[in-house]
Design an enzyme around this catalytic site. Structure first.
Site, PDB file in Angstrom:
ATOM      1  N   GLU A 299       3.171   0.361   4.044  1.00 49.12           N
ATOM      2  CA  GLU A 299       2.750   1.653   3.485  1.00 49.12           C
ATOM      3  C   GLU A 299       4.035   2.320   3.017  1.00 49.12           C
ATOM      4  O   GLU A 299       4.843   2.784   3.825  1.00 49.12           O
ATOM      5  CB  GLU A 299       2.048   2.514   4.549  1.00 49.12           C
TER       6      GLU A 299
ATOM      7  N   HIS B 273       0.848  -1.199   0.000  1.00 47.28           N
ATOM      8  CA  HIS B 273       0.000   0.000   0.000  1.00 47.28           C
ATOM      9  C   HIS B 273       0.875   1.237   0.000  1.00 47.28           C
ATOM     10  O   HIS B 273       2.087   1.170   0.230  1.00 47.28           O
ATOM     11  CB  HIS B 273      -0.898   0.024   1.254  1.00 47.28           C
TER      12      HIS B 273
HETATM   13 ZN   LIG Z   1      -4.096   1.342   0.843  1.00 45.00          ZN
END
Ligand SMILES: [Zn+2]
Length: 235
Positions: free
Chosen positions: A199, A121
């Site tokens: 992330e 992500h």
């Molecule tokens: Zn995401």
């Protein structure tokens, strides 16, 4: 001679015999299908439920979308892992579909009996915040609490290799440690195999968005992720 040849193959293909599930976050058509994406699905023990998926984040001008970025990074990483001998299982290979839901994302890695799973992500954080962070599961809603410890070890490898790749640690999550454990992510809670979520940077920060657009930085990130997978599977 045969033994020497086998050693040479093992050195060249350190991930031979392993399976890695790469879960590129979101999907390009999620935003056009709110009813499908917002429906509640199982997301952890104790009847915990959550929305199927979300649209993911994007830059203000819409030129960089998380769903397209995460697929590109997953492809770059998948090619590297395949060259090292791994069987690579991808949640998705296109960016024009919807979902799958978080429970199905976990099920893909479970069905593949993956040795390791990685959700990829990029964050939509506060515009002034920069940097990457890694998320590992907690036992509280995990269907297989036994994955918590190996998932945390994987998360630490991810952090170390992203540090090594020259990425900045998050300035807004994790207190400088760039690693948090969460119990609210269905894709982690429902995994039967060690899994972490990364992330990569903050899409909503202009400097991070520039970094994520650059091919050489995407390759640097993929190399760091590949090293983390390799060091976790072949300590
Ligand atoms: Zn995401």
């Amino acid at each position: 001679m045969i033994a020497t040849a086998l050693v040479a193959v093992a050195a060249a293909l350190p991930l031979a015999g392993t399976t890695v599930h790469l879960d590129a976050g979101h999907n390009g058509a999620n935003g056009a299908h709110p009813a499908q994406i917002n429906r509640q699905v199982p997301a952890g023990t104790g009847g915990y439920r959550k929305a199927c998926d979300t649209t993911g984040t994007q830059t203000g001008d819409g030129r960089l979308t998380e769903s397209r970025l995460t697929l590109d990074i997953a492809r770059r990483l998948g090619r590297r892992l395949a060259r090292l001998g791994a069987r690579v299982v991808m949640t998705r290979t296109t960016n024009d579909g919807v979902g799958p839901c978080v429970n199905e994302r976990a099920a893909i890695g479970n069905r593949a009996n993956a040795d390791l799973a990685l959700s990829i992500h990029a964050d939509g954080g506060p515009p002034a915040g920069r940097g990457f962070h890694v998320i590992a599961p907690l036992a509280v809603r995990a269907v297989r609490p036994a994955i918590v410890a190996p998932s945390l070890r994987f998360a630490r490898q991810l952090r170390a290799r992203l540090d090594g790749a020259g990425l900045r640690r998050s300035t807004y999550i994790g207190g400088g440690g760039a690693l948090v454990q969460r119990s609210d992510l269905g894709g982690l809670n429902l995994s039967h195999v060690p899994k972490a979520l990364v992330e990569l940077a903050n899409v909503r920060n202009a400097a991070d968005a520039r970094l994520l657009r650059r091919t050489r930085d995407r390759d640097r990130i993929a190399l760091g992720l590949a090293r983390a997978v390799t060091r976790t599977l072949v300590p």
